[in-house]
Design an enzyme around this catalytic site. Structure first.
Site, short mmCIF file in Angstrom:
data_model
loop_
_atom_site.label_atom_id
_atom_site.label_comp_id
_atom_site.label_asym_id
_atom_site.label_seq_id
_atom_site.Cartn_x
_atom_site.Cartn_y
_atom_site.Cartn_z
N VAL A 172 0.85 -1.19 0.00
CA VAL A 172 0.00 0.00 0.00
C VAL A 172 0.89 1.25 0.00
O VAL A 172 1.90 1.31 0.71
CB VAL A 172 -0.93 0.02 1.23
N CYS A 177 1.32 10.97 4.16
CA CYS A 177 1.01 10.06 5.28
C CYS A 177 0.89 10.75 6.62
O CYS A 177 0.50 10.12 7.60
CB CYS A 177 2.07 8.97 5.36
N TRP A 179 1.43 11.93 10.22
CA TRP A 179 2.17 11.32 11.34
C TRP A 179 2.00 9.80 11.38
O TRP A 179 2.18 9.18 12.42
CB TRP A 179 1.73 11.95 12.65
N GLN A 203 6.76 15.43 10.73
CA GLN A 203 5.82 14.33 10.56
C GLN A 203 6.56 13.02 10.31
O GLN A 203 6.22 11.99 10.89
CB GLN A 203 4.87 14.63 9.40
N CYS A 355 -12.93 27.53 10.10
CA CYS A 355 -13.11 26.36 9.23
C CYS A 355 -14.33 25.55 9.67
O CYS A 355 -15.09 25.05 8.83
CB CYS A 355 -11.85 25.50 9.24
#
Length: 383
Positions: A172, A177, A179, A203, A355
């Site tokens: 995969v 990605c 963390w 990260q 947001c």
């Protein structure tokens, strides 16, 4: 003259600028110096002229500077957007400047791609560890059957795994990605090996720690430089940084890295309209060079490369996710306050609140889209 105990005497605001702002807010349910949680309490005489000159950039910066307060910025933002102030709050010069930049420059080129990592994701793992939950997912959670943030994030990760139909032994690729949330979950619970890439050093370091002992490889790398072949590909909360000039290259890269029977899951925030624009405050302080795709952008950019199998929208879940992050910031800020100044705290509070209001007003969406290369097998997406 009037006064505020924190900043001392202030002059009365310019009456003309205040009148214009009041006219813009009229009917929105947001008032100046009112008694409701969504009301704006003005603390600086130049507040009105600043937001009229600089739009959303001035609104956000003036909050960071302590020029105004609001008990519930999320409610303020959602009411303003539902009232139609989304476009009026940005100055024409700001919109024009971004379009010119985006038109003549590739704001998300290889040389620029790492800037968002340096500005935002590398700000400090200690901050994000307190804002997020134990999964360290920095993307919309899935609250359908969940009672808390960690449970909703695990449900999101498992939903993605189920949609990808993961089987033990599969390879995969996780583009963006973070963390290591998805990589750790997929490797631990589905027996797959995962290659994760990120443009953030902070990260990458933490992701490697979190995935130690699992068949997970974390790389500090741009997606355009990838090679190999992967049974499944996932990208959660990264496409917002790709940029419209690179959408075709992005989907072409995914196709090149995936076999004929492969599946790709794209998890991204989406815009309602197909405009090449960005909020100037978010662009400057949170996600430099980012731009949100529309449904048409995704469909047009992918149609020459991949087949769309499924499309799900659970954007309202982002409202709840962001409010949970805001609660965590408020609860744990004193633990990290010596490392960050008050302006940074206010920046994060404003960012998360605005947001949340945008998703609540359905001004923004959250999509999970599943693609294949046209495989023969029937595809039925779990919910």
């Amino acid at each position: 003259m009037t006064s505020d105990p924190r900043i001392g005497p202030i002059a009365l605001p310019d009456s003309r600028a205040r009148w214009v702002v009041e006219r813009l807010l009229d009917g929105s349910g947001v008032t100046l110096n009112g008694d409701y949680p969504q009301d704006i309490r003005v603390l600086h005489p130049d507040f009105f002229s600043r937001i009229l000159r600089h739009g959303t950039l001035g609104l956000g910066e003036s909050y960071m500077d302590g020029w105004w307060e609001c008990e519930r910025i999320d409610q303020m933002a959602s009411r303003m957007l539902l009232h139609g102030l989304g476009q009026h709050a940005r100055t024409p010069s700001e919109r024009l400047m971004y379009r010119l930049q985006a038109g003549f420059l590739n704001l998300q080129s290889r040389t620029r791609a790492y800037r968002v990592g340096e500005v935002h994701y590398d700000l400090g793992n200690d901050l994000f560890e307190r804002m997020l939950d134990d999964t360290m997912c920095y993307s919309c959670a899935y609250w359908k059957d969940a009672d808390d943030l960690a449970g909703a994030q695990r449900a999101k990760l498992e939903l993605a795994c189920q949609k990808l139909d993961l089987k033990p032994g599969m390879k995969v690729l996780d583009i963006g990605c973070g963390w290591g949330s998805f990589a750790e979950h997929a490797a631990r619970h589905h027996g797959v090996s995962v290659t994760g890439i990120t443009i953030s050093r902070e990260q990458a370091d933490l992701a490697r720690e979190r995935c130690a002992g699992l068949p997970v490889d974390i790389l500090l790398q741009d997606y355009r430089d990838l090679d190999g072949l992967y049974d499944r590909i996932v990208s959660i909360g990264m496409f917002e940084h790709v940029g419209h000039r690179n959408y075709g290259t992005y989907f072409e890269t995914v196709k090149r890295l995936m076999p004929m029977d492969g599946l790709f899951l794209l998890h991204t925030i989406g815009a309602n309209r197909s405009e090449i624009t960005a909020d100037p405050w978010i662009h400057r302080y949170i996600f430099p060079n980012g731009v949100l795709p529309s449904a048409m952008h995704i469909a047009r950019a992918s149609e020459d490369h991949l087949m769309m199998e499924d499309w799900q929208n659970f954007g309202l879940d982002y409202d709840r996710t962001l409010m949970a992050w805001l609660a965590n910031v408020d609860t744990h800020w004193q633990e990290i306050a010596p490392r960050y100044n008050e302006r940074t705290r206010r920046m994060f509070r404003y960012y998360l609140s605005v947001c949340a209001g945008a998703f609540r007003a359905r001004h923004l969406q959250l999509w999970q889209v599943v693609f294949s290369r046209g495989r023969a097998a029937r595809y039925d997406a779990p919910r």
